[in-house]
Scaffold this active site. Structure first.
Site, mmCIF file in Angstrom:
data_model
loop_
_atom_site.group_PDB
_atom_site.id
_atom_site.type_symbol
_atom_site.label_atom_id
_atom_site.label_comp_id
_atom_site.label_asym_id
_atom_site.label_seq_id
_atom_site.Cartn_x
_atom_site.Cartn_y
_atom_site.Cartn_z
ATOM 1 N N ARG A 95 -6.155 30.078 14.292
ATOM 2 C CA ARG A 95 -4.705 29.957 14.164
ATOM 3 C C ARG A 95 -4.050 30.253 15.507
ATOM 4 O O ARG A 95 -4.516 31.081 16.274
ATOM 5 C CB ARG A 95 -4.150 30.933 13.109
ATOM 6 C CG ARG A 95 -4.812 30.863 11.748
ATOM 7 C CD ARG A 95 -4.708 29.483 11.106
ATOM 8 N NE ARG A 95 -3.334 29.090 10.899
ATOM 9 C CZ ARG A 95 -2.600 29.463 9.843
ATOM 10 N NH1 ARG A 95 -3.115 30.253 8.931
ATOM 11 N NH2 ARG A 95 -1.359 29.024 9.721
ATOM 12 N N HIS A 119 3.796 11.954 -3.551
ATOM 13 C CA HIS A 119 2.511 12.658 -3.602
ATOM 14 C C HIS A 119 2.431 13.598 -4.803
ATOM 15 O O HIS A 119 1.883 14.702 -4.704
ATOM 16 C CB HIS A 119 2.287 13.414 -2.296
ATOM 17 C CG HIS A 119 2.123 12.505 -1.111
ATOM 18 N ND1 HIS A 119 0.931 11.877 -0.819
ATOM 19 C CD2 HIS A 119 3.014 12.091 -0.171
ATOM 20 C CE1 HIS A 119 1.085 11.132 0.275
ATOM 21 N NE2 HIS A 119 2.337 11.236 0.674
ATOM 22 N N PRO A 126 1.988 28.385 2.997
ATOM 23 C CA PRO A 126 2.738 29.406 2.263
ATOM 24 C C PRO A 126 1.947 30.702 2.151
ATOM 25 O O PRO A 126 0.748 30.692 1.867
ATOM 26 C CB PRO A 126 2.956 28.756 0.888
ATOM 27 C CG PRO A 126 2.895 27.290 1.161
ATOM 28 C CD PRO A 126 1.877 27.129 2.237
ATOM 29 N N GLU A 127 2.622 31.810 2.388
ATOM 30 C CA GLU A 127 1.997 33.118 2.296
ATOM 31 C C GLU A 127 2.536 33.841 1.060
ATOM 32 O O GLU A 127 3.236 33.242 0.237
ATOM 33 C CB GLU A 127 2.229 33.879 3.600
ATOM 34 C CG GLU A 127 1.654 33.134 4.804
ATOM 35 C CD GLU A 127 1.912 33.808 6.141
ATOM 36 O OE1 GLU A 127 2.145 35.037 6.174
ATOM 37 O OE2 GLU A 127 1.871 33.106 7.177
ATOM 38 N N ARG A 133 -0.519 16.775 1.840
ATOM 39 C CA ARG A 133 -1.781 16.701 2.586
ATOM 40 C C ARG A 133 -3.008 16.956 1.710
ATOM 41 O O ARG A 133 -4.146 16.835 2.161
ATOM 42 C CB ARG A 133 -1.751 17.686 3.755
ATOM 43 C CG ARG A 133 -0.623 17.374 4.756
ATOM 44 C CD ARG A 133 -0.623 18.328 5.929
ATOM 45 N NE ARG A 133 -1.807 18.164 6.769
ATOM 46 C CZ ARG A 133 -2.052 18.907 7.848
ATOM 47 N NH1 ARG A 133 -1.202 19.854 8.211
ATOM 48 N NH2 ARG A 133 -3.140 18.701 8.559
ATOM 49 N N LYS A 157 -2.122 34.838 -2.674
ATOM 50 C CA LYS A 157 -1.448 33.562 -2.409
ATOM 51 C C LYS A 157 -1.681 32.550 -3.527
ATOM 52 O O LYS A 157 -1.386 31.370 -3.363
ATOM 53 C CB LYS A 157 -1.938 32.976 -1.082
ATOM 54 C CG LYS A 157 -1.682 33.836 0.133
ATOM 55 C CD LYS A 157 -2.240 33.184 1.391
ATOM 56 C CE LYS A 157 -2.132 34.087 2.601
ATOM 57 N NZ LYS A 157 -2.706 33.449 3.822
#
Length: 290
Positions: free
Chosen positions: A280, A111, A2-3, A130, A69
């Site tokens: 990236r 989770h 997410p940005e 994750r 962020k």
């Protein structure tokens, strides 16, 4: 990951749902507890689970804001203010629900790693598939120095000049422009998705060396980044992979992306190419972007 627009969407939805409520107790998942016992720092950072549970009980959420962020929960307890800082990592998500069963996607329900039970009986839940995200309790920003190194918000008046100044320093001048604009100390909140889109709109190759980009083009690039970030905020962010707004809601910006994740160039129809920049995958059009 997410940005800025995705985090802004979370904050805009989370703030009215959680502000003014008081935390009664906290439950930490077994997997996070076991991680801490092994000397690791999964999700809960900089504090033991026992101390976190004690410290958070009785906290009232005064406000929720965004910085780059990060999500900032501004807290108050016994007249003392402190800050709960959350980064969503790759797959983090927040939920305000009456029970865990209301989290409809099983992968998020399974989770749920930090569960705040509120005085009114509802739950504020941080899930992270994750476990690359974080929840960190500090007194203020200065207690976690990396927070002080973030660039100004891109919408602030001084942000463009900050970008220009940083881009001209020896640390950044010889780096690829894509790497520079993704650096949170240069521009806040612009990650791979929106850097890819901005460079495509500018017809600029992601590996072009920053010092080879003219001042005029740097200014235009910054303006394009800001416009794309705002467009994405208005669209609720890009729901790619496991990103969700609070309570599993998705954004629509992914439907407007013209280069990120594409196999064929949106403009000319040529097959896109990709390369690694700053770890990236950078997708670009070999014909349109020079």
């Amino acid at each position: 990951m997410p940005e800025l627009p995705e985090v802004e969407g979370v904050v805009r939805a989370l703030a009215p749902a959680a502000t003014g409520r008081t935390i009664r107790e906290v439950t930490i998942s077994d997997i996070v507890i076991q991680s801490k016992q092994l000397g690791k720092e999964a999700v809960l950072k900089g504090i033991t689970t026992e101390d976190f549970i004690v410290e958070m009980a009785g906290m009232m959420i005064k406000d929720i804001t965004r910085r780059s962020k990060y999500i900032y929960f501004h807290l108050l307890k016994d007249g003392n203010e402190c800050l709960l800082v959350s980064h969503l990592g790759m797959t983090g998500a927040w939920f305000t629900v009456a029970s865990l069963e209301e989290i409809t996607e099983l992968k998020f329900r399974k989770h749920a790693h930090v569960i705040f039970t509120m005085e009114d009986g509802g739950l504020l839940v941080y899930s992270d598939i994750r476990r690359f995200g974080e929840v960190r309790l500090v007194g203020c920003e200065a207690d976690h120095p990396p927070l002080l190194k973030m660039a100004p918000e891109p919408f602030d008046a001084e942000a463009c000049q900050h970008f220009l100044d940083m881009a001209a320093t020896p640390k950044y001048a010889r780096k690829p422009i894509k790497e520079v604009i993704m650096d949170g100390q240069v521009i806040s909140g612009c990650g791979n998705i929106y850097a890819t889109e901005a460079l495509f709109k500018m017809a600029m190759h992601p590996a072009r060396v920053t010092e080879q980009v003219s001042l005029k083009w740097k200014k235009e690039l910054f303006a394009v980044i800001v416009a794309i970030l705002q467009e994405s905020i208005d669209a609720g962010g890009s729901s790619i992979s496991d990103y969700r707004n609070i309570n599993g809601e998705a954004g629509t910006m992914q439907d407007r992306l013209k280069m990120y994740g594409r196999k064929i160039c949106f403009a000319c129809g040529v097959s896109t190419e990709s390369m690694k920049i700053a770890g990236r995958t950078s997708v670009y059009c070999p014909d349109c972007q020079k």
